[in-house]
Design a protein around this motif. Structure first.
Motif, PDB file in Angstrom:
ATOM      1  N   ILE A   6      63.932  -5.276 -67.089  1.00 33.49           N
ATOM      2  CA  ILE A   6      64.484  -4.327 -66.135  1.00 33.49           C
ATOM      3  C   ILE A   6      65.807  -4.849 -65.590  1.00 33.49           C
ATOM      4  N   ALA A   7      65.845  -6.126 -65.276  1.00 31.28           N
ATOM      5  CA  ALA A   7      67.083  -6.710 -64.765  1.00 31.28           C
ATOM      6  C   ALA A   7      68.176  -6.679 -65.822  1.00 31.28           C
ATOM      7  N   ALA A  11      71.686  -4.985 -65.463  1.00 34.68           N
ATOM      8  CA  ALA A  11      72.878  -5.812 -65.606  1.00 34.68           C
ATOM      9  C   ALA A  11      73.891  -5.174 -66.547  1.00 34.68           C
ATOM     10  N   THR A  12      73.412  -4.472 -67.544  1.00 32.09           N
ATOM     11  CA  THR A  12      74.339  -3.879 -68.500  1.00 32.09           C
ATOM     12  C   THR A  12      74.995  -2.624 -67.949  1.00 32.09           C
ATOM     13  N   THR A  13      74.444  -2.047 -66.880  1.00 30.51           N
ATOM     14  CA  THR A  13      75.021  -0.830 -66.329  1.00 30.51           C
ATOM     15  C   THR A  13      75.878  -1.073 -65.097  1.00 30.51           C
ATOM     16  N   ARG A  23      74.407 -10.819 -62.264  1.00 33.78           N
ATOM     17  CA  ARG A  23      73.802  -9.486 -62.345  1.00 33.78           C
ATOM     18  C   ARG A  23      72.341  -9.573 -62.780  1.00 33.78           C
ATOM     19  N   ILE A  24      72.039 -10.427 -63.748  1.00 31.31           N
ATOM     20  CA  ILE A  24      70.650 -10.596 -64.188  1.00 31.31           C
ATOM     21  C   ILE A  24      69.817 -11.151 -63.046  1.00 31.31           C
ATOM     22  N   GLN A  29      65.607 -10.542 -58.910  1.00 30.12           N
ATOM     23  CA  GLN A  29      65.187 -10.693 -57.513  1.00 30.12           C
ATOM     24  C   GLN A  29      64.749  -9.356 -56.926  1.00 30.12           C
ATOM     25  N   ARG A  30      65.433  -8.277 -57.286  1.00 29.85           N
ATOM     26  CA  ARG A  30      65.031  -6.955 -56.799  1.00 29.85           C
ATOM     27  C   ARG A  30      63.624  -6.607 -57.241  1.00 29.85           C
TER      28      ARG A  30
END
Length: 106
Positions: A6-7, A11-13, A23-24, A29-30
């Motif tokens: 999911i991360a 991260a890619t968007t 970003r990852i 963490q989210r």
């Protein structure tokens, strides 16, 4: 590891102003992974994979989870299976090393 996929998708968007590792990590963490392990996974994957490889992994994982009743859940086995089925063996190796080395498998 479901969190990792999911991360990676997130991260890619996101905009390119932050490093892929950041970003990852933020995405992980989210979804509940603690900061030290999230940072570890992000750093390792950024070091070991190109942005294109990260995007490939994210797309493959998203396709794997389509139609699932809870797409936020992805086991370590699922992620390793997705990575292992990709044509690029470096992706599977990097995912396995990051998961094991950062204590995500535990």
């Amino acid at each position: 590891m479901r969190l990792l996929v999911i991360a990676l998708l997130g991260a890619t968007t996101l905009t390119a102003c932050a490093a892929p590792a950041t970003r990852i990590s933020t995405g992980l963490q989210r979804y509940g992974l603690d900061e030290p392990r999230a940072d570890c996974v992000g750093t390792r994957l950024q070091r070991d994979l190109s942005l294109g490889q990260l995007q490939q992994l994210g797309r493959a994982a998203a396709a794997y989870r389509q139609g699932d009743s809870d797409p936020t859940k992805l086991t370590v086995s699922d992620l390793l299976r997705v990575a292992g089925e990709m044509k690029d063996p470096a992706i599977a190796l990097a995912v396995g090393k990051a998961a094991a080395g950062c204590g995500v498998l535990a």
